[in-house]
Design an enzyme around this catalytic site. Structure first.
Site, short mmCIF file in Angstrom:
data_model
loop_
_atom_site.label_atom_id
_atom_site.label_comp_id
_atom_site.label_asym_id
_atom_site.label_seq_id
_atom_site.Cartn_x
_atom_site.Cartn_y
_atom_site.Cartn_z
N ARG A 1 0.81 -1.21 0.00
CA ARG A 1 0.00 0.00 0.00
C ARG A 1 0.84 1.27 0.00
O ARG A 1 0.51 2.25 -0.65
CB ARG A 1 -0.95 -0.03 1.21
CG ARG A 1 -2.05 -1.07 1.01
CD ARG A 1 -2.68 -1.51 2.29
NE ARG A 1 -1.73 -2.21 3.15
CZ ARG A 1 -2.03 -2.70 4.34
NH1 ARG A 1 -3.23 -2.56 4.82
NH2 ARG A 1 -1.11 -3.34 5.06
N ILE A 2 1.98 1.24 0.73
CA ILE A 2 2.82 2.45 0.79
C ILE A 2 3.51 2.71 -0.55
O ILE A 2 3.38 3.81 -1.11
CB ILE A 2 3.83 2.36 1.96
CG1 ILE A 2 3.06 2.43 3.29
CG2 ILE A 2 4.87 3.46 1.86
CD1 ILE A 2 3.90 2.18 4.53
N ASP B 1 6.86 -8.26 -7.10
CA ASP B 1 6.10 -8.66 -5.92
C ASP B 1 5.31 -9.90 -6.30
O ASP B 1 4.27 -9.81 -6.96
CB ASP B 1 5.15 -7.52 -5.50
CG ASP B 1 4.40 -7.82 -4.21
OD1 ASP B 1 4.15 -9.01 -3.92
OD2 ASP B 1 4.06 -6.85 -3.49
N ARG C 1 12.29 -1.57 6.11
CA ARG C 1 13.05 -2.04 7.27
C ARG C 1 14.45 -2.38 6.81
O ARG C 1 14.63 -3.07 5.78
CB ARG C 1 12.41 -3.30 7.88
CG ARG C 1 11.15 -3.05 8.69
CD ARG C 1 11.43 -2.32 10.02
NE ARG C 1 10.21 -2.08 10.78
CZ ARG C 1 9.42 -1.02 10.65
NH1 ARG C 1 9.70 -0.07 9.81
NH2 ARG C 1 8.33 -0.90 11.41
N ASP D 1 16.06 5.51 5.09
CA ASP D 1 15.39 5.94 6.32
C ASP D 1 15.58 4.89 7.41
O ASP D 1 15.32 5.15 8.58
CB ASP D 1 13.88 6.13 6.06
CG ASP D 1 13.17 6.67 7.30
OD1 ASP D 1 13.64 7.70 7.84
OD2 ASP D 1 12.18 6.07 7.75
N GLU E 1 19.45 -0.59 14.38
CA GLU E 1 18.86 0.64 14.91
C GLU E 1 18.68 0.52 16.41
O GLU E 1 18.25 -0.54 16.87
CB GLU E 1 17.51 0.93 14.23
CG GLU E 1 17.66 1.29 12.76
CD GLU E 1 16.33 1.69 12.11
OE1 GLU E 1 15.42 2.12 12.82
OE2 GLU E 1 16.23 1.56 10.88
N HIS F 1 14.91 6.92 10.69
CA HIS F 1 13.63 6.20 10.79
C HIS F 1 12.50 7.21 11.10
O HIS F 1 11.75 7.06 12.08
CB HIS F 1 13.68 5.11 11.87
CG HIS F 1 12.66 4.04 11.65
ND1 HIS F 1 12.89 2.71 11.87
CD2 HIS F 1 11.37 4.10 11.20
CE1 HIS F 1 11.80 2.01 11.58
NE2 HIS F 1 10.87 2.84 11.17
P1 NAD Z 1 1.84 -4.02 2.75
O1 NAD Z 1 1.56 -4.98 3.82
O2 NAD Z 1 0.72 -3.19 2.19
O3 NAD Z 1 2.51 -4.77 1.53
C1 NAD Z 1 3.63 -5.57 1.61
C2 NAD Z 1 3.92 -6.06 0.20
O4 NAD Z 1 5.15 -6.76 0.22
C3 NAD Z 1 2.82 -7.00 -0.30
O5 NAD Z 1 2.34 -6.58 -1.56
C4 NAD Z 1 3.55 -8.34 -0.39
O6 NAD Z 1 3.07 -9.15 -1.43
C5 NAD Z 1 4.97 -7.88 -0.64
N1 NAD Z 1 5.95 -8.92 -0.36
C6 NAD Z 1 5.95 -9.80 0.67
N2 NAD Z 1 7.02 -10.63 0.56
C7 NAD Z 1 7.67 -10.27 -0.57
C8 NAD Z 1 8.82 -10.76 -1.23
N3 NAD Z 1 9.51 -11.79 -0.75
N4 NAD Z 1 9.20 -10.15 -2.37
C9 NAD Z 1 8.52 -9.09 -2.87
N5 NAD Z 1 7.41 -8.59 -2.30
C10 NAD Z 1 6.99 -9.18 -1.16
O7 NAD Z 1 3.04 -3.12 3.27
P2 NAD Z 1 3.26 -1.56 3.12
O8 NAD Z 1 2.20 -0.86 3.93
O9 NAD Z 1 3.45 -1.15 1.74
O10 NAD Z 1 4.62 -1.42 3.89
C11 NAD Z 1 4.65 -1.85 5.24
C12 NAD Z 1 6.04 -1.76 5.75
O11 NAD Z 1 6.46 -0.40 5.76
C13 NAD Z 1 6.09 -2.20 7.18
O12 NAD Z 1 6.28 -3.59 7.22
C14 NAD Z 1 7.24 -1.43 7.69
O13 NAD Z 1 8.38 -2.23 7.50
C15 NAD Z 1 7.39 -0.24 6.77
N6 NAD Z 1 7.12 1.03 7.47
C16 NAD Z 1 8.13 1.90 7.65
C17 NAD Z 1 7.92 3.09 8.32
C18 NAD Z 1 9.03 4.10 8.53
O14 NAD Z 1 8.86 5.02 9.34
N7 NAD Z 1 10.13 3.99 7.81
C19 NAD Z 1 6.65 3.38 8.84
C20 NAD Z 1 5.62 2.47 8.62
C21 NAD Z 1 5.87 1.29 7.93
#
Ligand code: NAD
Length: 306
Positions: A151-152, A171, A232, A256, A261, A280
Site C-alpha cells: 500500500r505504501i 512482488d 526495514r 530511512d 537501529e 527512521h
Molecule cells: P503491505 O503490507 O501493504 O505490503 C507488503 C507487500 O510486500 C505485499 O504486496 C507483499 O506481497 C509484498 N511482499 C511480501 N514478501 C515479498 C517478497 N519476498 N518479495 C517481494 N514482495 C513481497 O506493506 P506496506 O504498507 O506497503 O509497507 C509496510 C512496511 O512499511 C512495514 O512492514 C514497515 O516495514 C514499513 N514502514 C516503515 C515506516 C518508517 O517510518 N520507515 C513506517 C511504517 C511502515
C-alpha cells in the site's frame, strides 16, 4: 479506569476527547512488566505502544477487556495469551501511509536533485556553483522499480507518475488487477534491476525477507540507479549495498532505515558520501501522531460500547 501506558508526550488531550466521558484516565509511561501489572490493576482498557503485555502480565489483569495499541504493530503483546484470556487487541495499521510514501518521494527527489549535497556546499563551503556536483538528469521519463508493491509504495507510485516516471515492480504476491490499476509492469527482480533508474525497496521484514535485497539485485543493475529503502533495514544486505556503492553500480542511496537501529555509526554504510540518511523518520508527522492517538481512543470507546 483506562490507562495510557506510553504517554511520552506528557498530556492526553487528544485521547481524552475520544474516550468515554466518565472514564478515569491514568496517563503514565511504564516499561517493565511489574509497572504494567501495578498500574493497570482494575483497568478495563489500555492505550499502549511499547508496554509489555506478556502472558504473565495479562494473567494478572482480570478486569482488562481491550489493549488498543497506538501503533501499526502489536509486537508488545502476547496475542495467543490475549486471545485465550478473551482480551481484545486493536492497532491502527495505516495511520502513517501518506507520510511514508511522501518521505520515500522526498528521498528520491532529494537524491536525484542533489539537494543535501548542494545545501552542504552552500552552507559549509560557501560555494555557489551548480556544476560542483554529481551529474544530474531529468526525472521525467525515468523508470522507478518497486521491490514489494504494497500500500505504501503504491501511494509513492501515484506520486512518481505525476513526475512522469514509468513504473515497474517485483512482488510475487500482488494480484494482477492491482498492478494494472496502478500501471505497474510486473517483472522478475533481475529484470527490474536492469531497467530501473530508481529502485524503491519496500518489503516488510519477515523471516522470508531478511536480507532478500542484495547481490541478486545489485549484480544486475545497468543504469546506475539510486537505491531507496523506507521499509526495514533488515530486508537489505548492507554489505552488498556498500559493494555496489563502492563499485559505482549504484549511483547513490537514500535510507530511512538501516540494519542496526539505533544506528551504529561505525558500520560501513556510514562511510559513503553518496548515501543520505533520515533517522527512521518516515512515519512521523504531527498529523499522523494525532491520528494514531485519536483512532486508538476511538477503538476503546467503540469496543466498550459494544
Ligand atoms: P503491505 O503490507 O501493504 O505490503 C507488503 C507487500 O510486500 C505485499 O504486496 C507483499 O506481497 C509484498 N511482499 C511480501 N514478501 C515479498 C517478497 N519476498 N518479495 C517481494 N514482495 C513481497 O506493506 P506496506 O504498507 O506497503 O509497507 C509496510 C512496511 O512499511 C512495514 O512492514 C514497515 O516495514 C514499513 N514502514 C516503515 C515506516 C518508517 O517510518 N520507515 C513506517 C511504517 C511502515
Amino acid at each position: 479506569k483506562i490507562v495510557i501506558t506510553d504517554c511520552s508526550w506528557g498530556s492526553y488531550d487528544v485521547e481524552k476527547q475520544h474516550l468515554p466521558k466518565d472514564a478515569e484516565v491514568v496517563c503514565t509511561q511504564i516499561l517493565t512488566e511489574e509497572e504494567v501489572i501495578e498500574t493497570c490493576k482494575g483497568a478495563v482498557a489500555t492505550l499502549s505502544e511499547y508496554a509489555p503485555f506478556t502472558r504473565r502480565v495479562l494473567e494478572q489483569l482480570p478486569d482488562l477487556k481491550i489493549i488498543a495499541n497506538s501503533a501499526m504493530g502489536v509486537d508488545n503483546i502476547d496475542l495467543d495469551a490475549a486471545k485465550e484470556l478473551g482480551i481484545a487487541v486493536t492497532n491502527v495499521p495505516d495511520y502513517c501511509f501518506d507520510e511514508v510514501a511522501e518521505h520515500a518521494m522526498a528521498l528520491i527527489l532529494s537524491t536525484l536533485r542533489n539537494i543535501p549535497g548542494y545545501n552542504e556546499k552552500v552552507r559549509k563551503e560557501k560555494k555557489w556553483d551548480f556544476a560542483d556536483a554529481p551529474k544530474l538528469y531529468r526525472i521525467n521519463g525515468m523508470t522507478m522499480g518497486l521491490i514489494g508493491c504494497g500500500r505504501i509504495p503504491r501511494k509513492a507510485a501515484v506520486m512518481a507518475k505525476g513526475f512522469g516516471m514509468k513504473l515497474v515492480g517485483y512482488d510475487p504476491y500482488l494480484p494482477k488487477e492491482v498492478a494494472e490499476e496502478f500501471g505497474i509492469e510486473m517483472m522478475p527482480m533481475e529484470r527490474l534491476a536492469e531497467v530501473s533508474d530508481v529502485i524503491l525497496s519496500h518489503v516488510p521484514l519477515m523471516p522470508s525477507t531478511e536480507k532478500m535485497v542484495g547481490k541478486n539485485l545489485f549484480d544486475h543493475v545497468k543504469k546506475q540507479p539510486i537505491f531507496v529503502n523506507t521499509s526495514r533495514g533488515g530486508t537489505v544486505d548492507h554489505d552488498a549495498l556498500c559493494d555496489a556503492l563502492e563499485s559505482g553500480a549504484v549511483r547513490a542511496a537514500a535510507l530511512d532505515v538501516v540494519d542496526e537501529e539505533p544506528a551504529n555509526f561505525a558500520s560501513r554504510i556510514f562511510k559513503y558520501d553518496n548515501v543520505i540518511f533520515t533517522p527512521h523518520a518516515a512515519f512521523y508527522s504531527e498529523t499522523a501522531l494525532e491520528e494514531v492517538r485519536r483512532r486508538s481512543a476511538e477503538n476503546v470507546t467503540h469496543f466498550l460500547a459494544g
